[in-house]
Write a protein that holds these residues in place. Sequence first.
Motif, PDB file in Angstrom:
ATOM      1  N   SER A 116       0.850  -1.193   0.000  1.00  0.00           N
ATOM      2  CA  SER A 116       0.000   0.000   0.000  1.00  0.00           C
ATOM      3  C   SER A 116       0.886   1.243   0.000  1.00  0.00           C
ATOM      4  CB  SER A 116      -0.911   0.000   1.225  1.00  0.00           C
ATOM      5  OG  SER A 116      -1.631   1.212   1.316  1.00  0.00           O
ATOM      6  N   ILE A 117       0.663   2.136  -0.972  1.00  0.00           N
ATOM      7  CA  ILE A 117       1.451   3.362  -1.127  1.00  0.00           C
ATOM      8  C   ILE A 117       0.504   4.557  -1.053  1.00  0.00           C
ATOM      9  CG2 ILE A 117       2.988   4.679  -2.628  1.00  0.00           C
ATOM     10  CD1 ILE A 117       4.388   2.284  -1.686  1.00  0.00           C
ATOM     11  N   PHE A 118       0.866   5.538  -0.214  1.00  0.00           N
ATOM     12  CA  PHE A 118       0.085   6.766  -0.062  1.00  0.00           C
ATOM     13  C   PHE A 118       0.987   7.937  -0.438  1.00  0.00           C
ATOM     14  CE2 PHE A 118      -1.986  10.075   2.700  1.00  0.00           C
ATOM     15  CZ  PHE A 118      -3.189  10.090   2.028  1.00  0.00           C
ATOM     16  N   VAL A 119       0.595   8.719  -1.461  1.00  0.00           N
ATOM     17  CA  VAL A 119       1.465   9.769  -2.003  1.00  0.00           C
ATOM     18  C   VAL A 119       0.702  11.085  -2.089  1.00  0.00           C
ATOM     19  CG1 VAL A 119       2.759   8.088  -3.370  1.00  0.00           C
ATOM     20  CG2 VAL A 119       0.877   9.343  -4.434  1.00  0.00           C
ATOM     21  N   VAL A 120       1.470  12.173  -2.231  1.00  0.00           N
ATOM     22  CA  VAL A 120       0.923  13.499  -2.508  1.00  0.00           C
ATOM     23  C   VAL A 120       1.756  14.108  -3.637  1.00  0.00           C
ATOM     24  CG1 VAL A 120       2.361  14.625  -0.746  1.00  0.00           C
ATOM     25  CG2 VAL A 120       0.270  15.741  -1.531  1.00  0.00           C
ATOM     26  N   THR A 121       1.096  14.768  -4.572  1.00  0.00           N
ATOM     27  CA  THR A 121       1.786  15.391  -5.700  1.00  0.00           C
ATOM     28  C   THR A 121       1.333  16.839  -5.831  1.00  0.00           C
ATOM     29  OG1 THR A 121       2.307  15.179  -8.057  1.00  0.00           O
ATOM     30  CG2 THR A 121       0.060  14.673  -7.394  1.00  0.00           C
ATOM     31  N   GLY A 122       2.193  17.688  -6.372  1.00  0.00           N
ATOM     32  CA  GLY A 122       1.860  19.098  -6.533  1.00  0.00           C
ATOM     33  C   GLY A 122       2.930  19.819  -7.326  1.00  0.00           C
ATOM     34  N   ASN A 123       2.570  21.031  -7.782  1.00  0.00           N
ATOM     35  CA  ASN A 123       3.508  21.834  -8.568  1.00  0.00           C
ATOM     36  C   ASN A 123       4.132  22.967  -7.776  1.00  0.00           C
ATOM     37  OD1 ASN A 123       1.265  23.456  -8.282  1.00  0.00           O
ATOM     38  ND2 ASN A 123       1.145  24.046 -10.441  1.00  0.00           N
ATOM     39  N   GLY A 124       3.852  23.064  -6.477  1.00  0.00           N
ATOM     40  CA  GLY A 124       4.416  24.130  -5.655  1.00  0.00           C
ATOM     41  C   GLY A 124       3.819  25.490  -5.929  1.00  0.00           C
ATOM     42  N   ASN A 125       2.691  25.526  -6.628  1.00  0.00           N
ATOM     43  CA  ASN A 125       2.061  26.807  -6.976  1.00  0.00           C
ATOM     44  C   ASN A 125       0.545  26.757  -6.740  1.00  0.00           C
ATOM     45  OD1 ASN A 125       2.095  29.467  -7.837  1.00  0.00           O
ATOM     46  ND2 ASN A 125       1.938  28.940 -10.006  1.00  0.00           N
ATOM     47  N   GLY A 126       0.126  25.993  -5.732  1.00  0.00           N
ATOM     48  CA  GLY A 126      -1.287  25.973  -5.378  1.00  0.00           C
ATOM     49  C   GLY A 126      -2.037  24.741  -5.819  1.00  0.00           C
ATOM     50  N   LEU A 127      -1.482  23.942  -6.733  1.00  0.00           N
ATOM     51  CA  LEU A 127      -2.153  22.722  -7.200  1.00  0.00           C
ATOM     52  C   LEU A 127      -1.544  21.510  -6.505  1.00  0.00           C
ATOM     53  CD1 LEU A 127      -2.668  23.090 -11.054  1.00  0.00           C
ATOM     54  CD2 LEU A 127      -4.423  22.926  -9.313  1.00  0.00           C
ATOM     55  N   ALA A 128      -2.392  20.673  -5.911  1.00  0.00           N
ATOM     56  CA  ALA A 128      -1.904  19.478  -5.224  1.00  0.00           C
ATOM     57  C   ALA A 128      -3.028  18.451  -5.146  1.00  0.00           C
ATOM     58  CB  ALA A 128      -1.396  19.819  -3.827  1.00  0.00           C
ATOM     59  N   GLY A 129      -2.629  17.196  -4.958  1.00  0.00           N
ATOM     60  CA  GLY A 129      -3.580  16.102  -4.806  1.00  0.00           C
ATOM     61  C   GLY A 129      -2.903  14.928  -4.132  1.00  0.00           C
ATOM     62  N   PHE A 130      -3.695  14.071  -3.510  1.00  0.00           N
ATOM     63  CA  PHE A 130      -3.154  12.885  -2.837  1.00  0.00           C
ATOM     64  C   PHE A 130      -3.977  11.676  -3.245  1.00  0.00           C
ATOM     65  CE2 PHE A 130      -6.351  14.651  -0.051  1.00  0.00           C
ATOM     66  CZ  PHE A 130      -7.062  13.551   0.391  1.00  0.00           C
ATOM     67  N   ALA A 131      -3.368  10.488  -3.125  1.00  0.00           N
ATOM     68  CA  ALA A 131      -4.054   9.258  -3.536  1.00  0.00           C
ATOM     69  C   ALA A 131      -3.421   8.066  -2.841  1.00  0.00           C
ATOM     70  CB  ALA A 131      -3.999   9.084  -5.051  1.00  0.00           C
ATOM     71  N   LEU A 132      -4.185   6.981  -2.800  1.00  0.00           N
ATOM     72  CA  LEU A 132      -3.746   5.711  -2.214  1.00  0.00           C
ATOM     73  C   LEU A 132      -3.885   4.619  -3.263  1.00  0.00           C
ATOM     74  CD1 LEU A 132      -3.030   4.023   0.416  1.00  0.00           C
ATOM     75  CD2 LEU A 132      -5.484   3.724   0.676  1.00  0.00           C
ATOM     76  N   ALA A 133      -2.875   3.750  -3.371  1.00  0.00           N
ATOM     77  CA  ALA A 133      -2.920   2.650  -4.339  1.00  0.00           C
ATOM     78  C   ALA A 133      -2.295   1.413  -3.724  1.00  0.00           C
ATOM     79  CB  ALA A 133      -2.194   3.025  -5.632  1.00  0.00           C
ATOM     80  N   LYS A 134      -2.782   0.222  -4.168  1.00  0.00           N
ATOM     81  CA  LYS A 134      -2.262  -1.057  -3.688  1.00  0.00           C
ATOM     82  C   LYS A 134      -1.951  -1.953  -4.880  1.00  0.00           C
ATOM     83  CE  LYS A 134      -5.158  -0.725   0.437  1.00  0.00           C
ATOM     84  NZ  LYS A 134      -6.297  -1.292   1.168  1.00  0.00           N
ATOM     85  N   ALA A 135      -0.856  -2.688  -4.760  1.00  0.00           N
ATOM     86  CA  ALA A 135      -0.444  -3.602  -5.835  1.00  0.00           C
ATOM     87  C   ALA A 135       0.464  -4.668  -5.232  1.00  0.00           C
ATOM     88  CB  ALA A 135       0.282  -2.843  -6.956  1.00  0.00           C
ATOM     89  N   PRO A 136       0.617  -5.812  -5.917  1.00  0.00           N
ATOM     90  CA  PRO A 136       1.509  -6.856  -5.382  1.00  0.00           C
ATOM     91  C   PRO A 136       2.965  -6.428  -5.324  1.00  0.00           C
ATOM     92  CG  PRO A 136       0.011  -7.752  -7.041  1.00  0.00           C
ATOM     93  CD  PRO A 136      -0.132  -6.270  -7.095  1.00  0.00           C
ATOM     94  N   VAL A 137       3.375  -5.495  -6.215  1.00  0.00           N
ATOM     95  CA  VAL A 137       4.762  -5.038  -6.279  1.00  0.00           C
ATOM     96  C   VAL A 137       4.804  -3.560  -5.927  1.00  0.00           C
ATOM     97  CG1 VAL A 137       6.841  -4.973  -7.713  1.00  0.00           C
ATOM     98  CG2 VAL A 137       5.126  -6.728  -8.115  1.00  0.00           C
ATOM     99  N   GLN A 138       5.886  -3.146  -5.246  1.00  0.00           N
ATOM    100  CA  GLN A 138       5.991  -1.759  -4.800  1.00  0.00           C
ATOM    101  C   GLN A 138       6.078  -0.782  -5.975  1.00  0.00           C
ATOM    102  OE1 GLN A 138       9.652  -0.331  -2.862  1.00  0.00           O
ATOM    103  NE2 GLN A 138       8.380   0.227  -1.116  1.00  0.00           N
ATOM    104  N   LYS A 139       6.811  -1.159  -7.015  1.00  0.00           N
ATOM    105  CA  LYS A 139       6.991  -0.263  -8.155  1.00  0.00           C
ATOM    106  C   LYS A 139       5.660   0.018  -8.850  1.00  0.00           C
ATOM    107  CE  LYS A 139      10.153   0.416 -12.037  1.00  0.00           C
ATOM    108  NZ  LYS A 139      11.233  -0.214 -12.847  1.00  0.00           N
TER     109      LYS A 139
END
Length: 413
Positions: free
Chosen positions: A171-194
């Motif tokens: 299970s991987i929980f991440v946050v992404t953004g451009n450093g200028n007000g736009l951002a989002g987060f999400a959770l994903a699961k898979a058998p392999v980490q990559k």
Amino acid sequence: MIRTCLLRVCGLVKNSPRNVSSVSNESADELWKGVTSVSNAGRLRGRAKGLPRKKDLNKGQIIGIGKVSMQFPGLNTPVFRGRELVHQQKLPVDPEREERLAKLRQSIPMRKRMKLSRLEQGWTSAHIGGRKIGPPDSIGGDTFDDFETWVLESKIVTHMTGNLGRKSRISIFVVTGNGNGLAGFALAKAPVQKAAMKTAKNRAGQRLMYIPRYKEHTVSHDFFTQFGNTKIFVKKMHEGYGLVCHRAIKACCEAIGIKDIHAKVEGSINLQNIIKAFFIGLLQQKSYQQLADEKQLHLVEFKSENGNYPEVIASPSKVRKPEEVTSHEILDFTQYVLGGKVILQKKRPPAFYTKLPSFKTKLVKLERTRHFDETRINLLAEYGALHSFLTKKYPEAKLCPKPKQSKNNETEE
């Protein structure tokens, strides 16, 4: 006389000798397993340390080259060399071949961990949390050139199934953004980490939100937010203060472009709850004009650098009269935006020297002058002179002016 002759047939039975053993009946993997493995009971007692590793005995072996080297056309040499047909023949013996093979088999390559620089390691060097994994993949004609993704949580989750038994996934929980007000987060699961990391960052890129900022460096105002049992108090700070908050909130602020805040987390420290609560609070921010219209009162600011001179920031279209404002209504701006909540301040334990008898003696000696400076300033501000609050009732309760000393007395002394 009868002679009997006993004929004895001696048959020579030829038995072909065969070297039969349990070793010749086992495969190579089973033989190596007997050398390089240990039982579960022995593993629990620490006997798995220092076990020999499996060696590749085919390493360095080349077809046609051995104790008796041969040249086989079409196998280890070409059939034609130019226009001449190559024939099978014996090659000269290499005396150093056995030495080279022994060295090659003894040199087992050690598994080296991938070294990262201190800035790329994340929160710790052992786990992936806090590490940057690049921008999300482009979708059609939309690209994420200025975006960056942070891994907030990586863990193994398991559940029982009816046909496969216990099934594990990453299970991987991440946050992404451009450093200028736009951002989002999400959770994903898979058998392999990559695969889980790739799915999570692409999913976060499809769930972007715009977060308003005050002068492109901090939040619009203080706010209180909650998700589940996690409570967060966020304070708007001046430029240059920095990010004083939880490390996961700090990664979110870097993704959004917030540079100066103070955040206090209370209750549960579940990482997913912290991120959800923080984004809920950011999305529920209001402008000063919206707050003034909601309260139907003027929003006034006092700044110490301006000498605490009141400055009206926002005014509503319709202002309530003083008699319309109830006594139990919250009029302090900070308490209003925090919803009447107060940060839990833990009491500090008293210093060790307060229990000593010498400290009590010192307090008795300083009792006459304790808080003297503060009392002096308060009396001057309230009465205009060093008068007591009983001066009106008892006029004699006045501070006697200090007698002036003459020059002659000073010289005599």
